[in-house]
Write a protein that holds these residues in place. Structure first.
Motif, mmCIF file in Angstrom:
data_model
loop_
_atom_site.group_PDB
_atom_site.id
_atom_site.type_symbol
_atom_site.label_atom_id
_atom_site.label_comp_id
_atom_site.label_asym_id
_atom_site.label_seq_id
_atom_site.Cartn_x
_atom_site.Cartn_y
_atom_site.Cartn_z
ATOM 1 N N ALA A 85 0.827 -1.209 0.000
ATOM 2 C CA ALA A 85 0.000 0.000 0.000
ATOM 3 C C ALA A 85 0.859 1.257 0.000
ATOM 4 O O ALA A 85 0.576 2.225 -0.725
ATOM 5 C CB ALA A 85 -0.937 -0.004 1.200
ATOM 6 N N VAL A 89 -0.141 3.330 -3.221
ATOM 7 C CA VAL A 89 -1.234 4.278 -3.002
ATOM 8 C C VAL A 89 -0.819 5.738 -3.171
ATOM 9 O O VAL A 89 -1.539 6.513 -3.822
ATOM 10 C CB VAL A 89 -1.887 4.037 -1.623
ATOM 11 C CG1 VAL A 89 -2.873 5.159 -1.286
ATOM 12 C CG2 VAL A 89 -2.593 2.686 -1.608
ATOM 13 N N ALA A 123 -9.320 4.942 -6.677
ATOM 14 C CA ALA A 123 -8.603 5.042 -5.401
ATOM 15 C C ALA A 123 -8.896 3.859 -4.498
ATOM 16 O O ALA A 123 -8.036 3.439 -3.709
ATOM 17 C CB ALA A 123 -8.980 6.345 -4.696
ATOM 18 N N TYR A 125 -9.723 0.836 -5.633
ATOM 19 C CA TYR A 125 -9.361 -0.384 -6.355
ATOM 20 C C TYR A 125 -10.555 -1.223 -6.801
ATOM 21 O O TYR A 125 -10.546 -2.443 -6.688
ATOM 22 C CB TYR A 125 -8.399 -1.239 -5.510
ATOM 23 C CG TYR A 125 -7.008 -0.639 -5.446
ATOM 24 C CD1 TYR A 125 -6.042 -0.989 -6.369
ATOM 25 C CD2 TYR A 125 -6.687 0.317 -4.480
ATOM 26 C CE1 TYR A 125 -4.772 -0.423 -6.329
ATOM 27 C CE2 TYR A 125 -5.430 0.900 -4.432
ATOM 28 C CZ TYR A 125 -4.475 0.521 -5.367
ATOM 29 O OH TYR A 125 -3.224 1.097 -5.343
ATOM 30 N N THR A 374 -1.005 5.487 4.319
ATOM 31 C CA THR A 374 -2.011 5.148 3.316
ATOM 32 C C THR A 374 -3.308 5.906 3.571
ATOM 33 O O THR A 374 -3.903 6.485 2.651
ATOM 34 C CB THR A 374 -2.279 3.632 3.325
ATOM 35 O OG1 THR A 374 -1.058 2.933 3.071
ATOM 36 C CG2 THR A 374 -3.302 3.254 2.273
ATOM 37 N N LEU A 378 -5.384 8.728 1.329
ATOM 38 C CA LEU A 378 -6.727 8.443 0.825
ATOM 39 C C LEU A 378 -7.792 9.383 1.378
ATOM 40 O O LEU A 378 -8.683 9.823 0.645
ATOM 41 C CB LEU A 378 -7.114 6.996 1.154
ATOM 42 C CG LEU A 378 -6.532 5.901 0.272
ATOM 43 C CD1 LEU A 378 -6.881 4.527 0.833
ATOM 44 C CD2 LEU A 378 -7.063 6.029 -1.155
#
Length: 679
Positions: A85, A89, A123, A125, A374, A378
């Motif tokens: 990640a 990410v 974002a 997945y 991560t 996000l």
């Protein structure tokens, strides 16, 4: 440390597929793959097969990493996923965020909502699922090329990372339980995954290629192939001369794949074996230390550098290309324009890769930092898109409240009437027009292109004295809002039996130039349902105005087989209301309105409609159970079709009538139906 579950295998003989250590030729293979992807996208408008190389390499590297972890005594899946990640990410979120900001300022509002949805799907997945659902939806909007559609492969990779510990863990558990070799167990389990997934991929590609292309299950075998390759190094030791031949064969096959195959229409299935086996051949060939080896092209420092930035280059090249095509109005890049797109993409990848590397290095210093980093990437993206979507929804709600006033939004009632200027915005707004479709689509009541079942949805009271069945393709479906309003007023029961791009006839039909066999099967199922249900009336289209020559039509016609079908209904005692098909603009109305005026976005009526209705000409030969309707005058002026009538958007795309406009013409439709049928 616990004893390794794998036996130690150290060979004094060279191994072309080493189990450990840096593989410079794999960096070069990544570079070749990403350049093939970019070049084919930018200048050829095709798919190269390079993405399949990345999927195979992911299986090879991840399986090898997990196997080495097991050899050291334990696989820490949580730490493994956290490391992935932090590597993947931050760069993805940066590209998504920059693309969304650019969309807000550079693209018309009509593109915003779908771009936001795809940005969030990317974002998190699941962009592949978003695209797969859109690919089988006949009414899915074509608002120009998606800025995030290249994230489908990254979504599949993300899902692979979550799924792959399951077969690995199963194999290790089986080996421990049976007392067998873990490596042998892994080969068996991954071989089973490869076989089942490939068989499924071949099947689903034949039956529904549009869905298969984005289906994780249809791609798992590519990861499994890489995983199997990672398990066989001790057994792969061909002579140097053979490795040279294998390497050149693999490189040649890989470069030719996108030239020889139309990858986007035949993959995955067995055709995807071509690029994956080609890449596997290069991995097996390894570094040959021969002046004639293909690896001499893969291992120079500049090539390996492209491999090191391949992830960021893949992410950046697509939105840069789409923005370029949007502003130049081209469908493919020019030689110089394409070179500029590639140069900008490389520059962005070169700038962002070191930033991502620093984030990864920082996160590895602590078990907590990885997940925290991560989330830190996000959450601002998800929060920002939520706020943006909420503002769009609030504006939409405000317009819907204004819609209740017929003086502000008369719609079809304004045709032929004197009216002044409308101070309020058009409804539905062009940006949200794609959502203004019959609710039957949201209810799952309209069959998709690939489906063959006759889905019957019932609306209204079951004990109604009269039942109307709406039957046909999407140009029958867009009459649903008006018919539903009539059914409520007249206490009628309404059945919806609709399939995308499928006319209600037993005559052979085409879809995108190919025989539409699913439509033929659906038609047979519909007749069986009508024979069983025996509605009083079937409401369907009586002509087609399709401007799509790949459907077999280029002008308004009374379709072959319509009258025969109506005679079959006559034998069942079912009345038919055959409505003349609606006009088509031939271009996307909301997208045109986003940049042009209603006058600029109008089209002559004769572009899609015959001067005399084919139903009128055929009237003497129609069965007695058929009544015909022509409501063209409620949609267009005598010689011109406008995208907006009475402050209501008429067309939500190039030829389908918006649900809001259909509801505004319900009173006139009711009057004419009653006059024609005597209900």
């Amino acid at each position: 440390m616990a004893a390794s579950p794998f036996p130690s295998r150290r060979s004094s003989v060279r191994s072309p597929v080493p189990t450990e250590g840096h593989r410079p030729e794999i960096d070069g293979l990544r570079a070749i793959a990403v350049l093939l992807v970019a070049v084919h996208h930018i200048w050829l408008g095709r798919v190269s097969g390079g993405v399949d190389v990345f999927l195979m390499l992911t299986g090879f590297l991840i399986t090898g990493s997990l196997v080495r972890a097991a050899e050291r005594g334990r696989i820490r899946y949580g730490a493994f996923l956290a490391r992935l990640a932090t590597r993947l990410v931050p760069t993805a979120v940066l590209v998504i965020g920059v693309t969304l900001v650019a969309t807000r300022f550079l693209l018309p509002e009509i593109r915003w909502r779908d771009t936001i949805a795809e940005g969030v799907a990317s974002a998190l997945y699941h962009e592949n699922l978003y695209l797969a659902l859109g690919s089988v939806d006949y009414l899915a909007r074509d608002d120009g090329t998606s800025l995030f559609q290249h994230f489908w492969s990254l979504s599949i990779q993300g899902q692979f990372y979550l799924l792959w510990p399951l077969p690995i863990g199963l194999a290790l558990w089986w080996a421990t339980r049976r007392g067998t070799s873990p490596r042998r167990s892994l080969v068996i389990v991954l071989g089973a995954v490869f076989t089942v997934s490939l068989a499924y991929s071949v099947h689903i590609t034949r039956s529904d290629q549009a869905w298969a292309y984005f289906d994780t299950g249809a791609r798992l075998w590519e990861f499994a192939l890489g995983g199997l390759l990672a398990l066989f190094p001790p057994h792969l030791n061909p002579a140097k001369s053979l490795r040279v031949l294998i390497g050149w064969a693999g490189l040649t096959a890989l470069v030719l794949c996108g030239v020889l195959f139309q990858v986007s229409t035949v993959f995955p299935g067995y055709a995807a074996l071509w690029p994956t086996l080609a890449a596997a051949a290069l991995v097996v060939a390894g570094t040959t230390d021969s002046r004639w080896g293909a690896d001499r092209l893969l291992t120079p420092r500049p090539v390996r550098y492209f491999g090191s930035i391949s992830y960021a280059l893949y992410l950046w090249h697509w939105p840069v290309l789409v923005f370029y095509l949007e502003f130049t109005g081209r469908t493919l890049a020019s030689p110089l324009g394409g070179a500029a797109v590639l140069a900008v993409s490389v520059a962005l990848a070169a700038a962002t890769t070191p930033l991502a590397d620093r984030v990864t290095t920082y996160a590895r210093a602590s078990r907590v930092r990885g997940p925290a980093m991560t989330l830190a990437c996000l959450l601002p993206l998800l929060l920002g898109t939520s706020v943006w979507t909420a503002r769009l929804d609030a504006e939409q709600q405000r317009l819907e409240e204004l819609l209740a006033d017929p003086r502000r939004y008369p719609g079809a009632a304004a045709i032929g009437a004197e009216h002044g200027e409308y101070p309020d915005p058009v409804h539905p707004a062009p940006a949200s027009a794609a959502q203004d479709i019959p609710r039957t689509y949201e209810d799952g009541c309209n069959q998709t292109i690939a489906g063959t079942e006759a889905i019957v949805c019932e609306y209204g009271p079951e004990d109604a004295d009269h039942t109307i069945a709406l039957v046909g393709g999407s140009h029958a479906a867009h009459w649903f809002p008006a018919l539903e309003a009539i059914a409520e007023q007249q206490d009628r029961r309404l059945l919806n039996i609709v399939k995308g791009a499928c006319l209600f006839t037993d005559a052979p039909q085409l879809y995108k130039g190919e025989p539409y066999t699913e439509c033929a099967e659906w038609n047979r199922a519909v007749m069986a349902e009508l024979a069983d249900l025996r509605p009083d009336t079937v409401f369907t289209t009586g002509t087609t105005t399709s401007m799509d020559t790949t459907a077999g039509f280029g002008e308004e016609v009374l379709v072959e087989g319509y009258v025969d079908r109506w005679r079959e209904l006559e034998a069942l005692g079912i009345e038919v209301v055959a409505v003349r098909d609606t006009p088509r603009l031939g271009f996307d109305a909301p997208e045109c309105l986003a940049t042009g005026s209603p006058e600029e976005c109008s089209a002559p009526l004769t572009d899609s409609m015959a001067e005399v209705s084919p139903l009128e000409a055929a009237e003497p030969d129609l069965p007695d159970n058929v009544v015909t309707l022509d409501l063209t005058d409620l949609i267009c002026e005598p010689d011109l079709c406008r995208p907006v009538v009475g402050n209501v958007l008429v067309f939500w795309d190039a030829g389908h009538i918006s649900a809001t406009y259909m509801r505004t013409l319900a009173p006139q439709l009711r009057s004419r139906v009653l006059s024609a049928t005597g209900w």
